[in-house]
Enzyme design. Structure first.
Site, mmCIF file in Angstrom:
data_model
loop_
_atom_site.group_PDB
_atom_site.id
_atom_site.type_symbol
_atom_site.label_atom_id
_atom_site.label_comp_id
_atom_site.label_asym_id
_atom_site.label_seq_id
_atom_site.Cartn_x
_atom_site.Cartn_y
_atom_site.Cartn_z
ATOM 1 N N SER A 125 2.839 5.109 -6.446
ATOM 2 C CA SER A 125 1.945 5.762 -5.492
ATOM 3 C C SER A 125 2.057 7.282 -5.507
ATOM 4 C CB SER A 125 2.213 5.246 -4.069
ATOM 5 O OG SER A 125 3.513 5.578 -3.646
ATOM 6 N N LYS A 168 2.816 5.879 6.144
ATOM 7 C CA LYS A 168 2.935 7.178 5.469
ATOM 8 C C LYS A 168 2.216 8.273 6.261
ATOM 9 C CE LYS A 168 3.215 5.320 0.752
ATOM 10 N NZ LYS A 168 2.501 5.198 -0.545
#
Length: 260
Positions: A125, A168
């Site tokens: 990611s 996140k």
């Protein structure tokens, strides 16, 4: 009732995140959320500790210089990265070659590292963040430090969805809030993740008030434009000049071959 339960659960298990956030605010963990810097970007990590699951920013930095080793990741060189991360770096390297090395080799060695990361790196990611840091170093164009990036990459420069997105975003928002929101901070995420957003009321309110921003990208060109203010074409032109200089440096330092 559901929101109350979620808030109570977070309060019970937020000690580790709070400790990390305090380290960032105290500048023990070096995270910059203001200004612009060349070759440096904030990536977004997802930390899952069973009961505690949260997101936290991590600084990713890049350096480029004349050489023939392509892209080196310091974490991989010291066996602190997993196979999925290494796959992402190899895809990044493939994109670089297809973008810059169609007629000549890259003539470049680039080093990438997750700063102050001592527990290992896994997942792809951060591929987009790593590529953006590398392109910034090559072109010497600065990256907006208030924007944290998450997103995987394929060989064609398309941005792929990632996991742990809400954690996140919320984790990075809390860091920015504690350091000081200035209306320029936010996150850059894959467009394909947009439908997965289910954020806390506090983050939603901050976005509505213009204190925090959530932007999406479908490809590398959209992402690099958002975090630098320059198009991919401009960055490519500057990068090609630097790569040409690397080529000349290598040729000037090749061992001389004497023939009788």
């Amino acid at each position: 009732d559901v929101k109350t339960a979620i808030n109570r659960r977070y309060a019970r298990h937020s000690y580790i995140e709070g400790h990390m956030r305090a380290s960032i605010v105290d500048n023990e963990l070096m995270i910059t959320v203001h200004g612009e810097v060349v070759g440096q970007i904030n990536g977004l990590t997802h930390i899952d500790l069973a009961d505690a699951s949260f997101g936290s920013p991590v600084r990713i930095s890049a350096n480029c210089y004349a050489g023939r080793l392509d892209v080196l990741t310091i974490d991989r060189e010291v066996a602190m990265s997993g196979p999925t991360h290494d796959k992402g770096v190899m895809i990044l390297q493939s994109w670089l070659h297809s973008n810059f090395a169609q007629l000549n080799p890259l003539n470049m060695t680039a080093s990438l590292v997750f700063e102050q990361e001592y527990n290992g790196v896994e997942g792809d990611s951060a591929s987009c963040a790593e590529l953006f840091a590398l392109l910034s170093s090559l072109s010497q164009l600065p990256i907006k430090q208030g924007i944290a990036v998450t997103g995987a990459l394929n060989q064609h420069g398309e941005v792929l969805p990632v996991g742990g997105l809400n954690e996140k975003i919320e984790g990075y928002f809390r860091v920015c809030k504690d350091i000081g929101l200035d209306g320029r901070q936010g996150v850059l995420i894959p467009q394909r993740n947009k439908r997965h957003l289910m954020l806390s009321d506090e983050v939603v309110a901050a976005v509505a008030n213009g204190q925090f921003h959530i932007a999406t990208m479908n490809n590398v060109a959209e992402g690099i434009l958002h975090i630098t203010g320059h198009s991919l074409e401009e960055i490519n032109s500057l990068a090609e000049v630097k790569l040409s200089a690397f080529k000349l440096t290598l040729e000037a330092n090749l061992p001389k071959i004497f023939t009788k």
